[in-house]
Design a protein around this motif. Sequence first.
Motif, PDB file in Angstrom:
ATOM      1  N   CYS A  26       1.157  -1.192   0.103  1.00 16.44           N
ATOM      2  CA  CYS A  26       0.382   0.465   0.651  1.00 16.44           C
ATOM      3  C   CYS A  26       1.034   1.417  -0.139  1.00 16.44           C
ATOM      4  O   CYS A  26       1.859   1.361   0.821  1.00 16.44           O
ATOM      5  CB  CYS A  26      -1.099   0.375   1.106  1.00 16.44           C
ATOM      6  N   CYS A  34       1.904   4.380   3.563  1.00 12.54           N
ATOM      7  CA  CYS A  34       1.102   3.251   4.988  1.00 12.54           C
ATOM      8  C   CYS A  34       2.191   2.080   4.518  1.00 12.54           C
ATOM      9  O   CYS A  34       2.377   1.894   5.380  1.00 12.54           O
ATOM     10  CB  CYS A  34      -0.130   2.550   3.944  1.00 12.54           C
ATOM     11  N   ALA A  36       2.056  -1.324   4.073  1.00 11.87           N
ATOM     12  CA  ALA A  36       0.578  -2.012   4.104  1.00 11.87           C
ATOM     13  C   ALA A  36       1.726  -2.784   3.393  1.00 11.87           C
ATOM     14  O   ALA A  36       1.739  -2.932   1.964  1.00 11.87           O
ATOM     15  CB  ALA A  36      -0.016  -2.351   4.629  1.00 11.87           C
ATOM     16  N   HIS A  54      -8.006  -4.989   2.241  1.00 15.44           N
ATOM     17  CA  HIS A  54      -6.818  -3.615   3.001  1.00 15.44           C
ATOM     18  C   HIS A  54      -7.998  -2.107   2.287  1.00 15.44           C
ATOM     19  O   HIS A  54      -8.069  -0.986   3.141  1.00 15.44           O
ATOM     20  CB  HIS A  54      -5.806  -2.828   2.737  1.00 15.44           C
ATOM     21  N   ALA A  58      -9.080   0.386   5.117  1.00 15.26           N
ATOM     22  CA  ALA A  58      -8.228   0.982   5.732  1.00 15.26           C
ATOM     23  C   ALA A  58      -8.742   2.689   4.722  1.00 15.26           C
ATOM     24  O   ALA A  58      -8.295   3.500   4.792  1.00 15.26           O
ATOM     25  CB  ALA A  58      -6.760   1.211   5.381  1.00 15.26           C
ATOM     26  N   HIS A  60      -8.113   2.730   2.340  1.00 11.36           N
ATOM     27  CA  HIS A  60      -6.533   2.918   0.899  1.00 11.36           C
ATOM     28  C   HIS A  60      -6.799   2.702  -0.382  1.00 11.36           C
ATOM     29  O   HIS A  60      -7.003   1.576  -0.356  1.00 11.36           O
ATOM     30  CB  HIS A  60      -4.642   2.874   1.666  1.00 11.36           C
TER      31      HIS A  60
HETATM   32 ZN   LIG Z   1      -2.851   1.172   3.530  1.00 11.83          ZN
END
Ligand SMILES: [Zn+2]
Length: 92
Positions: A26, A34, A36, A54, A58, A60
Amino acid sequence: MSRIFRFVPYTITQDPMVWPTYAAECVSGDAAACGATSGERSDPADVDEWIRRHAQGAGHTSYRRSFTDFVALEPPEDLPPGTVMAFASPTL
Ligand SMILES: [Zn+2]
């Protein structure tokens, strides 16, 4: 004993003994990404699913996806016995 030095036109092929892997990271975020990650997966559909989950959690929406595979260099079959293999530098 003499040795023959030759530049050998190797073929680069995907190694069939090692599965390719897929991953996503991410990169959403204003000041910092981020970060992740999905971890490496053998199925790209698993990575897509991780991205959806995700994004759902989140919120995102920007990701970097990557694909990794392993390759092997294979010399031509008609290599004479005793040939010492040499690599040619790529010409730019
Ligand atoms: Zn993220």
